[in-house]
Design an enzyme around this catalytic site. Structure first.
Site, PDB file in Angstrom:
ATOM      1  N   ASN A 192       0.820  -1.294   0.163  1.00  0.00           N
ATOM      2  CA  ASN A 192      -0.077  -0.200   0.094  1.00  0.00           C
ATOM      3  C   ASN A 192       0.876   1.256   0.029  1.00  0.00           C
ATOM      4  OD1 ASN A 192      -1.610   2.038   0.571  1.00  0.00           O
ATOM      5  ND2 ASN A 192      -2.100   1.420   2.537  1.00  0.00           N
ATOM      6  N   TRP A 193       1.157   1.879  -1.195  1.00  0.00           N
ATOM      7  CA  TRP A 193       1.946   3.076  -1.325  1.00  0.00           C
ATOM      8  C   TRP A 193       1.234   4.352  -0.671  1.00  0.00           C
ATOM      9  CZ3 TRP A 193       4.387   2.949  -6.941  1.00  0.00           C
ATOM     10  CH2 TRP A 193       5.228   1.880  -6.903  1.00  0.00           C
ATOM     11  N   LYS A 194       0.002   4.222  -0.160  1.00  0.00           N
ATOM     12  CA  LYS A 194      -0.568   5.664   0.408  1.00  0.00           C
ATOM     13  C   LYS A 194      -0.362   6.707  -0.782  1.00  0.00           C
ATOM     14  CE  LYS A 194       0.018   3.167   4.939  1.00  0.00           C
ATOM     15  NZ  LYS A 194       0.041   3.367   6.306  1.00  0.00           N
TER      16      LYS A 194
ATOM     17  N   GLY B 269       2.824   2.738  10.582  1.00  0.00           N
ATOM     18  CA  GLY B 269       3.894   3.903  10.548  1.00  0.00           C
ATOM     19  C   GLY B 269       4.496   4.185  11.825  1.00  0.00           C
TER      20      GLY B 269
ATOM     21  N   GLU C 240      -5.049  -4.811  10.634  1.00  0.00           N
ATOM     22  CA  GLU C 240      -3.979  -3.671  10.749  1.00  0.00           C
ATOM     23  C   GLU C 240      -4.153  -2.620  12.201  1.00  0.00           C
ATOM     24  OE1 GLU C 240      -2.168  -2.599   6.767  1.00  0.00           O
ATOM     25  OE2 GLU C 240      -3.680  -1.145   7.484  1.00  0.00           O
TER      26      GLU C 240
ATOM     27  N   SER D  13       4.008  -1.665  10.245  1.00  0.00           N
ATOM     28  CA  SER D  13       5.343  -1.763  10.429  1.00  0.00           C
ATOM     29  C   SER D  13       6.155  -3.113  10.150  1.00  0.00           C
ATOM     30  CB  SER D  13       5.642  -1.430  11.699  1.00  0.00           C
ATOM     31  OG  SER D  13       5.277  -0.043  11.906  1.00  0.00           O
TER      32      SER D  13
ATOM     33  N   GLY E  42       2.983  -0.990   4.141  1.00  0.00           N
ATOM     34  CA  GLY E  42       3.104   0.415   3.787  1.00  0.00           C
ATOM     35  C   GLY E  42       4.564   0.658   3.355  1.00  0.00           C
ATOM     36  N   GLY E  43       5.165   1.387   4.431  1.00  0.00           N
ATOM     37  CA  GLY E  43       6.499   2.167   4.005  1.00  0.00           C
ATOM     38  C   GLY E  43       7.554   1.328   3.355  1.00  0.00           C
TER      39      GLY E  43
ATOM     40  N   GLU F 288      -6.705   4.782   7.785  1.00  0.00           N
ATOM     41  CA  GLU F 288      -6.531   6.257   7.486  1.00  0.00           C
ATOM     42  C   GLU F 288      -7.837   6.572   6.759  1.00  0.00           C
ATOM     43  OE1 GLU F 288      -2.878   5.609   5.437  1.00  0.00           O
ATOM     44  OE2 GLU F 288      -1.973   5.266   7.419  1.00  0.00           O
TER      45      GLU F 288
ATOM     46  N   HIS G  61      -9.316   1.021   4.900  1.00  0.00           N
ATOM     47  CA  HIS G  61      -8.156   1.249   5.724  1.00  0.00           C
ATOM     48  C   HIS G  61      -8.246   2.360   7.069  1.00  0.00           C
ATOM     49  CE1 HIS G  61      -3.900   2.724   6.700  1.00  0.00           C
ATOM     50  NE2 HIS G  61      -3.492   1.480   5.821  1.00  0.00           N
TER      51      HIS G  61
HETATM   52  P1  13P Z   1       3.255   0.735   7.615  1.00  0.00           P
HETATM   53  O1  13P Z   1       3.777  -0.672   6.925  1.00  0.00           O
HETATM   54  O2  13P Z   1       4.027   1.785   6.938  1.00  0.00           O
HETATM   55  O3  13P Z   1       3.346   0.559   8.947  1.00  0.00           O
HETATM   56  O4  13P Z   1       1.919   0.822   7.029  1.00  0.00           O
HETATM   57  C1  13P Z   1       1.030  -0.384   7.000  1.00  0.00           C
HETATM   58  C2  13P Z   1      -0.302   0.058   6.473  1.00  0.00           C
HETATM   59  O5  13P Z   1      -0.937   0.964   6.715  1.00  0.00           O
HETATM   60  C3  13P Z   1      -0.334  -0.902   5.206  1.00  0.00           C
HETATM   61  O6  13P Z   1      -1.720  -0.596   4.781  1.00  0.00           O
END
Ligand code: 13P
Length: 265
Positions: free
Chosen positions: A25-27, A190, A184, A226, A247-248, A116, A114
């Site tokens: 997930n590149w956000k 993050g 999650e 993470s 994510g990251g 967010e 998600h």
């Molecule tokens: P991180 O891997 O950056 O913690 O993000 C997780 C995430 O929200 C994937 O959807």
């Protein structure tokens, strides 16, 4: 929370639709240039061909305007996903995209619910359930996210929260409509502070048990929060953790491919 003895991963996968999936997930990150470089590095790397050739589903969910950059590279070794879709087929919803539009753009998956989106866009359990239904109707596989905040965990409400979120979705879809679930925990996203294998495994077991009771089938459950090249192997070795939503660490091919490799396939 109680933990329950579950059948082994291998025995479950034979009789159900469980699949190992590593999704990125590149956000709201990336440019056309960085995306092209990522795709070229990915398709050149033999680890990707090996994993996907052996049943691992690899999915990249970039921001919508970057889907077209990845599209020529996808389909063989990895699939494309959206990060959200609207619950309606079309309409006056400025800034939104429909599930059908994501299909047109080459997607096979879409992330819904998600944390967010729940937090910054005030998406309720009901809206997430409607989005899941819309995605399924368009032929996409929804990756439905559930997870508790730190306050909810500290108040020992984790099971209540994730089961409430899952239940809303189950009420909106029929039992034969398959989706992917992603646990999650909000406090792990993050922060660099992933859930421990025990913490994640316990919630995965609770979700799986509930799903099996309600649907008499099994489900793919990913862990997100993470995940990185260092902790992925241990998390993915748990019999109830089918894959990861990253994510990251999905923004660079090197760290993302190390997580794909950590599936051990
Ligand atoms: P991180 O891997 O950056 O913690 O993000 C997780 C995430 O929200 C994937 O959807």
């Amino acid at each position: 929370m109680t933990s329950q003895q579950q059948p082994s991963h291998a025995s479950v996968s034979q009789q159900s639709s469980r699949q190992t999936i590593i999704a990125g997930n590149w956000k709201m990150f990336g440019t056309a240039e960085s995306t092209r470089a990522f795709a070229e590095e990915m398709v050149r790397d033999p680890r990707l061909a090996h994993a996907s050739g052996n049943g691992v589903g690899v999915v990249i969910c970039p921001p919508t305007p970057l889907l077209h950059v990845l599209r020529p590279f996808c389909g063989t070794f990895f699939e494309l996903g959206g990060q959200d879709c609207h619950q309606n087929v079309n309409g006056a919803f400025t800034g939104d995209v429909s599930a059908g539009m994501l299909v047109d753009a080459g997607c096979r998956y879409v992330i819904v619910g998600h944390s967010e989106r729940r937090r910054y866009h005030h998406e309720s359990d009901d809206v997430v359930a409607q989005k899941t239904r819309a995605a399924l109707a368009a032929g996409l596989t929804p990756i439905v996210c559930v997870g508790e905040t730190l306050e909810e965990r500290q108040a020992e409400q984790t099971a209540d929260v994730v089961l409430r979120q899952l239940d809303a979705v189950l009420q909106a879809v029929s039992p034969d409509q398959q989706f992917v679930l992603a646990y999650e925990p909000v406090w792990a996203i993050g922060t660099g502070l992933a859930a421990s294998v025990e913490q994640a495994g316990e919630v995965h077991q609770i979700l799986r048990k509930f799903y099996r009771q309600r649907v008499s089938n099994d489900i793919t459950i990913l862990y997100g929060g993470s995940v990185n090249a260092t902790n992925a192997k241990e998390l993915l070795a748990h019999s109830d953790i089918d894959g990861a939503l990253v994510g990251g660490a999905s923004l660079e091919s090197r760290s993302f491919l190390a997580i794909v490799e950590a599936t051990g396939v």
